[in-house]
Structures are given as C-alpha cells and as structure tokens.
Motif scaffolding. Structure first.
Motif, mmCIF file in Angstrom:
data_model
loop_
_atom_site.group_PDB
_atom_site.id
_atom_site.type_symbol
_atom_site.label_atom_id
_atom_site.label_comp_id
_atom_site.label_asym_id
_atom_site.label_seq_id
_atom_site.Cartn_x
_atom_site.Cartn_y
_atom_site.Cartn_z
ATOM 1 N N GLN A 121 11.690 -36.670 -10.404
ATOM 2 C CA GLN A 121 12.863 -37.130 -9.672
ATOM 3 C C GLN A 121 12.859 -36.498 -8.280
ATOM 4 N N LEU A 122 13.311 -37.260 -7.317
ATOM 5 C CA LEU A 122 13.255 -36.815 -5.926
ATOM 6 C C LEU A 122 14.259 -35.703 -5.664
ATOM 7 N N LEU A 123 13.766 -34.627 -5.062
ATOM 8 C CA LEU A 123 14.632 -33.528 -4.640
ATOM 9 C C LEU A 123 14.953 -33.605 -3.152
ATOM 10 N N ASP A 124 13.932 -33.848 -2.329
ATOM 11 C CA ASP A 124 14.213 -34.013 -0.904
ATOM 12 C C ASP A 124 13.064 -34.737 -0.222
ATOM 13 N N LEU A 125 13.388 -35.302 0.940
ATOM 14 C CA LEU A 125 12.426 -35.957 1.808
ATOM 15 C C LEU A 125 12.494 -35.294 3.180
ATOM 16 N N TYR A 126 11.332 -34.886 3.677
ATOM 17 C CA TYR A 126 11.249 -34.292 5.010
ATOM 18 C C TYR A 126 10.323 -35.137 5.857
ATOM 19 N N LEU A 127 10.862 -35.670 6.919
ATOM 20 C CA LEU A 127 10.054 -36.418 7.885
ATOM 21 C C LEU A 127 9.883 -35.523 9.105
ATOM 22 N N GLY A 128 8.729 -34.872 9.185
ATOM 23 C CA GLY A 128 8.495 -33.968 10.299
ATOM 24 C C GLY A 128 8.217 -34.696 11.592
ATOM 25 N N LYS A 168 15.475 -41.076 13.923
ATOM 26 C CA LYS A 168 16.023 -41.626 15.150
ATOM 27 C C LYS A 168 14.929 -41.609 16.213
ATOM 28 N N PRO A 169 14.888 -42.594 17.059
ATOM 29 C CA PRO A 169 13.819 -42.654 18.076
ATOM 30 C C PRO A 169 13.744 -41.401 18.949
ATOM 31 N N SER A 170 14.880 -40.753 19.157
ATOM 32 C CA SER A 170 14.892 -39.587 20.054
ATOM 33 C C SER A 170 14.302 -38.349 19.407
ATOM 34 N N THR A 171 14.226 -38.316 18.064
ATOM 35 C CA THR A 171 13.767 -37.100 17.384
ATOM 36 C C THR A 171 12.472 -37.267 16.613
ATOM 37 N N ASN A 172 12.225 -38.453 16.066
ATOM 38 C CA ASN A 172 11.057 -38.724 15.218
ATOM 39 C C ASN A 172 11.034 -37.840 13.983
ATOM 40 N N SER A 173 12.178 -37.287 13.573
ATOM 41 C CA SER A 173 12.228 -36.422 12.404
ATOM 42 C C SER A 173 13.536 -36.647 11.659
ATOM 43 N N GLN A 219 4.873 -31.329 -4.732
ATOM 44 C CA GLN A 219 5.087 -31.674 -3.330
ATOM 45 C C GLN A 219 3.903 -32.487 -2.824
ATOM 46 N N TYR A 220 4.200 -33.628 -2.234
ATOM 47 C CA TYR A 220 3.212 -34.429 -1.536
ATOM 48 C C TYR A 220 3.374 -34.142 -0.041
ATOM 49 N N ILE A 221 2.389 -33.490 0.521
ATOM 50 C CA ILE A 221 2.435 -33.160 1.940
ATOM 51 C C ILE A 221 1.502 -34.129 2.649
ATOM 52 N N LEU A 222 2.081 -35.002 3.452
ATOM 53 C CA LEU A 222 1.374 -36.146 4.032
ATOM 54 C C LEU A 222 1.067 -35.861 5.501
ATOM 55 N N GLY A 272 3.690 -42.383 9.954
ATOM 56 C CA GLY A 272 3.894 -41.263 10.863
ATOM 57 C C GLY A 272 2.818 -40.207 10.719
ATOM 58 N N ARG A 273 3.127 -39.004 11.245
ATOM 59 C CA ARG A 273 2.152 -37.922 11.312
ATOM 60 C C ARG A 273 2.322 -36.898 10.200
ATOM 61 N N PHE A 274 3.584 -36.541 9.861
ATOM 62 C CA PHE A 274 3.781 -35.454 8.900
ATOM 63 C C PHE A 274 5.054 -35.703 8.095
ATOM 64 N N ALA A 275 4.931 -35.525 6.779
ATOM 65 C CA ALA A 275 6.093 -35.683 5.898
ATOM 66 C C ALA A 275 5.850 -34.908 4.606
ATOM 67 N N ILE A 276 6.941 -34.566 3.912
ATOM 68 C CA ILE A 276 6.858 -33.888 2.622
ATOM 69 C C ILE A 276 7.812 -34.579 1.652
ATOM 70 N N VAL A 277 7.298 -34.905 0.487
ATOM 71 C CA VAL A 277 8.095 -35.466 -0.605
ATOM 72 C C VAL A 277 8.091 -34.439 -1.734
ATOM 73 N N THR A 278 9.262 -33.998 -2.161
ATOM 74 C CA THR A 278 9.369 -32.977 -3.205
ATOM 75 C C THR A 278 10.028 -33.575 -4.439
ATOM 76 N N LEU A 279 9.330 -33.416 -5.586
ATOM 77 C CA LEU A 279 9.801 -33.971 -6.856
ATOM 78 C C LEU A 279 9.993 -32.854 -7.866
#
Length: 861
Positions: free
Chosen positions: A829-836, A851-856, A794-797, A817-824
């Motif tokens: 191989q990519l399992l999921d992308l989380y844009l916090g 989306k501009p209204s959520t930023n996540s 996991q890359y926690i950015l 951005g401010r916070f994200a997680i990339v899980t391999l």
C-alpha cells in the motif's frame, strides 16, 4: 606627543610614475630599489604617535575600561604578566634578554650582530625561527604596556628589540632582483616574512616612539652601552617592507591579503604624513602587478554570504585579515568608510557555520582542515567595524551573537588568545585595546541554529544536502556533499563525495599531506584520494593553479533548491555533472545523483548513482570509495568474496613523470599509493562492502555499501594512505577503500551504491537493493527495507531527461521526469510519493503532479 617635521620626498622614482587619481594598476617592479629614500623624524610633517592601533586620546578610556570591566582587567593582568617576563631593568639584564635571540656575530665585534636567514637551505632552524618570532611579539606586548602604564621598563624592552632587529636587517641583503617571492630575512619567502617580521616592527615603533623622541636610549649589543635610536635606519626598514609588499608576491591569490598587514603597518610607520596619504591607496584601491588592493579582493564578496574562493582555512584568513585592516583604517581615517563600502566581507563569518556537518566539522575540500575554531577576535572586530560605519544590521547581529556566546559559556572575553609562532601577524593585544566595553543584547539567539537543508558553494562546485534529526542531531542526522572545482589550494578531485553517519564523517576525502612531498602532490591532491570515478585509469588536471585545474562540477538539479525548505521532510537529491576534460587518454563525461533518504528519526541511507562514459574504444571506469575503519569486509549474499592479490593493478601511474619545477607534471591519477591490493574477477553479482571502526567510541560503528547485481564489475579492496580528515585515531591509519571497475561505458547502466551506517547493536534498515532496467536502460533501484519490524519497499526512479518515461504496469508505476521515490508498506500500500524533479509520478490510482514553477511535489497517503 606632537613632533613638527619638514617634508622630504620618499620613494622618488615611484612618485614620478604614479598618479593616484588616474592609475588603476601600476607595475613598480622595474623601479630602482636604490632610488628609494626615507624621511627622518627631523625632516617630516606632523605625526602623533602612537597612531596605528590606538591614539593618545584613547588611553584614558582604555584605562577606565580596565578599571571598570572585569574581563578587561583580566586581559590587562595576563598581558602584563607576559611582558614582565621580558621587561627587565639594568644593562646586564637587558643584554641577557636580547641574547636569547639567535644572534650572528661577525669577526668584527664592533659591528652589531645580525640574525639568521630562514626557510631556505642552510638557513636558521625552526627553534631559532620560533625565538625570532616570539621576541617580536614580546616587543609588541611591551610597547602596549608602555602605552598603558607609561613605565619606562616596557619602553626599553620594546625599543631594545626594535633596535636589534633594525641593526640586523640593515646589514642583510634584500633580494630585490630575486624570484617572485624573494624577501629579506627570508630570502625566498617574503610571504612568510611579511606576516612574522614585517607586520610587527612598525607596531613596536609606533608605541615606543614617544619614549625614543623624548631622549630614551636603546641598548647596543656591539658596544655594550646605551645609545641613541637610529631613526633613519628604521625608516629605511619600513620603506623596504613597503617596497617588498608592492613588488613581490602573486596578484590572483590570497597572498596580497596575507601581505597587507605588513604593507599597511609599514606605510603608517613612515614619518611623513604626506607619504602615508600617498601610499595608503595601494591598500585601499590601487593594484600593482604583484599586490591586489582591498577593492580587488572585495570583488569576491559581491553577494551577501560570499566567502573567499579557496580551501576554508585560507578563506577564513582572508576575511579575518581584511576585516582587521578595514577596522584599523576606518579608525585611523574615518573618512575612508571601508566597512560601509565592503559590508559583505565581515558578513562572510555568518557563512562558514552553514557549511558544517552536524558535529561542527567542516567538509574537507582542497588543502583544508576538518575543524576550525571560531575566532572571536574577528567577530569583535566585525562588531567594531559595524559600529564605526553605522551598520545597524551587522551591529545587532554581532552584538547578539557575541552576547549569546558569552552567556552560553562558549566565549570568555577575559583570557588572551594563545600565542602562535606560525605564519600569522600578531594582533592579540587588540583584544584589550579595541574591544567594546560591554556586549549586551536584549535578546538571545541560538548560536548553533539549524543549518539549511541544501547549499551551493559555486567556486568549489559543491552541493551540500542535509536531513537533520531533531532528537539526536549529531548521531542520527544525514549529511553529504558532492564537489569539485579549480581554485587556489583546490585538488584535482573529480566529482568528490563525503558521507556523514553516527556522529562522524565516515566516507572521507583524503585531505592533505605535507606540501611539496611526493605523496601530497601525487596522491592527496589527485583523483585517487577522493570518493570519485577515475576514467581510463587516466583522469587528470591541467592549467590553473599549479597545474591542478579541472572543470568545475556543475549543479544540474537539486531538491530542495539551495537554501529552500523542500517539499518533503524525508527526501532530497542532487544531480551533478563533471567533464573530465584533461584525461590523459580520452575525455570523459560524469554525472552523479546523490539522494538522502530518511526513514524515521533514527534511520536513513544514501543512494549514489554515478554515470561515466568516454569516447574511446577501450574505455573503463573505476568507482572509488574510502571510509574510515579498522577493516573492510566484502561479501556477496552474506558469503565472503575471495579476492586474489593484485599488486600491479594500479602501478602504471608511478611511471609517469613528476615535474617539480613549476609543478607542471603529476603522476595522475595517484592510485599507485594504494597498498595490499586484492581483486575479484569480473562478475555481475551483488556485493556488500562493510567498513567497521572500533575506536570511535564504546561501540563499533559500521558503514555498509550495498552494490546491486546487474553490472559487470571487478571489485578491488585496497589500503589507501591515511586520511588527514578522519576522526581520531583513523587520521593516522591506512584508509580502507574499495574500487569498482567496469569495462565499457557506465552510463546506460551506471554504478549504483546504497550506503547506510549503524552503531553496534542496531540493525541495518536497508536489506536489499535491485536495479530497475527497462530495455537494458537503467531506471533506478528497488530498495527492500526492514524498519521497526515492518517491511517497506522503495522504488527510487532516476532518468536522464525530464521527458523520459518509465511505466511498469505490473507494479502500477508511471513516471515522467528525472527523480522520484515511491514508498510502499508491507501490503504494497502506498505510503508516500516524492517527485524530486519531473512532471508527475503515479502509483496505481494515486498521482502527484508538479507545478511548472517547482518541478517537484510530495504527498503522504
């Protein structure tokens, strides 16, 4: 019984000053105490008693309830059993019963005895105080039994007790010119006296009044004979307690609410109905300089779900006592409609549950406690209040909740609450008198519903995050909070944190000690007792409540937003900030990002990123973490780290002045209470700190903190004072603690710690944690995970600004951005992308944008 009386002025000086229609706040502290005069039964307007808790017109319905409802019959029998132990017949037995009190006789035996004064030097003992409080509660029980049974033995019991206390009080000094909290039987503590003495006497009077007015006699200890009751003396006592409530105490605190039962009861015990009408507004909507009205209290309950802004036990008391008095007065005078005006006060009872951990314990903030029992009497009163005010929504909620609690066996209506002889008014008989006959609901609700994933408690600066395991929620759920603020009974904690794991709060706040002791004021209430960062060895407080003021922790970012579901079932984070403004050397800026990362239904971990900087050339910062356990081991690459004894390391604060007068000075930051200090010299190597607790169950429970390499730190291991909020038996043991000191700013490259808890026999999932740096600027961490035999990465950015970019072409990551997680997975191989929080996060050809209204955003692959 109706008694016809003539009007007589009461509180002459007060009535000349006040105009209830026009005055919003009036100081009556300057009024002459001796100018007060009180009405006697022969001089006043019509009063029918009892009238405070119940009326004569309600008696038949209550008796029918006792006959028809098994729970009510059980309560009656228990109440009767209590009263029968003290309701005796015959002068000798009546005297013997009264002599259980700690009577104080003068040399002149013709004078009635007094009672000790309490809660000051050379005052009465705790055992004597308990007896004084118990006897008053006995008197209330006897009064209630007289109302229900009309048996004179109960009337004489209550009347004898009332007469003895009034005789004692009228000989004692009222400390009218004393300090802010001066009283009567409690010369320095009216706040306490109002609850244990002042609130009970009017209730006894109200119930035994018909007996006394019909010629009933009381036992006089001085003459050893029966005599007439002294109504004038009683009215003076009630008027004095009204005066004390209005003239003594603090306005901007919970004190007015704690004193209000005495205020309202004593007003309603006055024997002039016109005076009652005149002074009830001092509870409902008129403030004095020492007493806040319900209208003022309700300003803290503007929004649905609001709670009183203090540590939780005080907050609950405010809601409970307020609902009680609102119910009492809406019954007494239905035109007041207090429940309709302030529905958010009973609504507060729905909020406390949502703050709790999966094991139903509460976050430890301020002078709080770890556990609180549900007070079903408060919920019954809330139901009755809703019925009186036709609040259909609350009526349905409290009915359904209580009905479901009864059906599930959590609540038994048929047993009286245990008595408490501490600082609380005595309301127990209302379980029988006020409770509705039947609590039935056509539908059932889950009385332990799923709590929201995130919450914000603004006054405490608290962000709560949860990730609940469905199969074994107590053991395998995650929950944490970050908090800090300035409020009554709050602590100068800085940006505090607690961590939950394996069914227990493992990373604990220190809690509270005994009030006014050195360790409480100079440790438990200060930074060092909390999981926080101390800057320059000098993080401190100033102003606000007893000079413990700190800036409130701000919520900068949180996903899910408070109360929302969230975009990912596995990930959440919060970023909070705190300005250490009152630091004794130089102010410091702090920022904390705390992430909860669920791996599967059994595994998860926390990531704590703490930035700190201060505008001083010799700045340094200490990251402090306490965890319950029997031992703490510190290793590096699985090898024990050699630590050297360092007894002087945290002792400078012991030299600071502790100014007890007005609580104006403390020994910040409080870490001179650390013992057995050991330290390793500065190094940028990685560390593992493992806390092990062997007494939480059949198997050991451990919490491991992985501290990645790449930041020069001096790591210390200490024994901190016991944590009152720790699980038994760790609430009585020294608390293992580690500290990380970095010399220089810790902002560009902050503290980073990953925490994971396990039960013995389970493997750790988190194997490695590495810093991610770009041009010497921290960008997050890379976490190596082994889960069910498979390897994950996991890359926690984590970046400072929403406009910051991180690109790593070798890995294939692109993030703004401010916070994200990339899980391999193990094949990368990519399992999921989380844009916090941010604009987008990309791994190779896969990208998610917010989306501009959520930023996540979140996406599985």
């Amino acid at each position: 019984m109706l008694i016809t009386k003539n009007k007589k002025p009461w509180l002459h000086s007060l009535t000349q000053v006040l105009s209830i229609k026009n005055v919003l706040m009036v100081s009556i502290c300057s009024l002459s105490f001796n100018a007060l005069s009180f009405a006697s039964p022969s001089d006043t307007t019509e009063i029918e008693r009892p009238s405070i808790w119940v009326k004569n017109s309600e008696r038949a319905a209550i008796l029918e309830k006792i006959q028809s409802e098994p729970w009510a019959k059980s309560l009656f029998e228990e109440l009767k059993h209590r009263a029968d132990s003290v309701a005796v017949v015959g002068n000798k037995k009546r005297r013997n019963s009264l002599e259980e009190l700690p009577l104080v006789w003068s040399n002149n035996k013709s004078l009635p005895p007094t009672l000790p004064t309490f809660r000051h030097k050379d005052g009465g003992s705790q055992a004597q105080l308990t007896q004084v409080v118990k006897t008053l509660q006995d008197g209330v029980d006897c009064g209630v039994l007289y109302y229900l049974t009309q048996e004179s033995k109960y009337a004489t019991c209550g009347a004898d007790i009332l007469f003895t206390y009034i005789n004692a009080l009228k000989q004692m000094k009222v400390y009218k010119n004393g300090a802010m909290n001066s009283g009567w039987m409690f010369p320095t503590d009216h706040l306490y006296e109002a609850r244990v003495i002042g609130a009970q006497l009017p209730i006894i009077y109200d119930f035994v009044y018909p007996y006394l007015m019909s010629g009933g006699k009381v036992y006089d200890l001085a003459s050893s004979k029966l005599t007439d009751f002294n109504f004038n003396a009683a009215q003076n006592v009630f008027g004095t307690y009204v005066w004390l409530a209005l003239n003594k105490g603090l306005l901007d605190s919970n004190w007015p609410v704690l004193e209000s039962s005495s205020l309202v009861h004593n007003i309603l015990a006055l024997d002039d109905s016109q005076q009652i009408k005149k002074y009830i507004p001092y509870y409902t909507h008129i403030d004095t300089t020492n007493q806040a009205s319900l209208n003022t209290v309700a300003k803290h309950f503007v929004n649905e779900g609001d709670i009183w802004p203090e540590s939780f036990q005080y907050s609950r008391h405010v809601a409970g006592f307020s609902v009680y008095l609102m119910t009492l007065l809406d019954r007494y005078d239905p035109s007041l409609k207090l429940g309709a005006k302030y529905p958010n006060i009973p609504g507060a009872f729905t909020s406390y549950y949502n703050l709790e951990y999966p094991n139903d314990e509460s976050p430890y903030i301020g002078d709080g406690h770890r556990t609180y029992k549900i007070d079903y009497a408060d919920l019954e009163n809330s139901l009755l209040l809703a019925m009186l005010n036709n609040n259909v929504q609350q009526q349905e909620y409290f009915t359904t909740y209580l009905s479901s609690s009864i059906k599930s066996g959590l609540y038994d209506r048929g047993h009286l609450h245990n008595r408490s002889y501490g600082a609380s008014p005595y309301f127990t008989p209302l379980q029988l008198l006020w409770s509705v006959n039947k609590i039935q609901s056509e539908t059932d609700i889950d009385v332990t519903p799923e709590r929201p994933r995130t919450l914000r408690l603004e006054y405490a600066g608290m962000n709560i995050q949860r990730n609940i395991n469905k199969l074994n929620p107590i053991k395998n759920s995650l929950m944490a909070f970050v908090a800090g603020g300035s409020y009554i009974h709050g602590h100068a904690s800085g940006m505090d944190m607690e961590l939950y794991g394996q069914g227990h709060v493992l990373g604990v706040d220190g809690g509270k000690g005994t009030y006014r002791t050195d360790i409480h004021e100079n440790y438990y209430r200060l930074f060092a007792a909390h999981n926080t960062v101390i800057s320059n060895g000098a993080s401190a407080s100033k102003g606000d409540w007893i000079n413990l003021g700190i800036n409130r922790v701000k919520s900068e970012l949180m996903e899910p937003a408070a109360g929302d579901v969230g975009v990912s079932p596995k990930h959440s984070f919060s970023t909070s900030s705190f300005f250490d403004e009152f630091n004794l050397k130089a102010p410091a800026q702090h920022e904390r990002t705390l992430a909860l990362i669920k791996l599967d239904e059994n595994k998860g971990y926390y990531l704590d990123i703490f930035r700190a900087k201060s505008n001083t050339s010799n700045q340094y910062h200490d990251y402090v973490y306490h965890n319950i356990g029997d031992e703490l081991t510190i290793t590096s690459n699985k090898q024990a780290v050699k630590l050297a004894a360092d007894p002087d390391r945290y002792q400078d604060s012991a030299k600071l002045p502790w100014i007890t007068t007005g609580q104006r000075g403390y020994r910040h930051p409080g870490w001179h209470f650390f013992d057995d200090v050991k330290t390793k010299s500065s190094s940028a190597q990685q560390y593992e700190a493992t806390f092990t607790a062997s007494k939480l169950g059949d198997k050991n429970i451990s919490m491991r903190a992985l501290i990645p390499a790449g930041l020069d730190i001096e790591i210390s291991q200490v024994k901190a004072p016991k944590a009152y909020g720790g699980s038994v038996p760790y609430n009585k043991k020294p608390l293992p603690t580690f500290l990380l000191r970095h010399r220089g700013e810790a902002w560009t490259n902050p503290y980073a710690v990953a925490y994971e808890s396990i039960t013995e026999g389970e493997p750790y999932a988190v194997q490695t944690v590495e810093r991610i740096l770009a041009n010497d600027v921290f960008k997050g961490v890379k976490v190596g995970i082994k889960l069910n035999g498979k390897t994950l990465t996991q890359y926690i950015l984590i970046q400072e600004s929403s406009e910051d970019l991180y690109q790593n072409k070798n890995i294939g990551i692109n993030f703004k951005g401010r916070f994200a997680i990339v899980t391999l997975d193990e094949q990368q191989q990519l399992l999921d992308l989380y844009l916090g929080n941010g604009s987008y996060v990309q791994y190779k050809q896969h990208k998610v944008s917010a989306k501009p209204s959520t930023n996540s955003a979140y996406k599985r692959f």
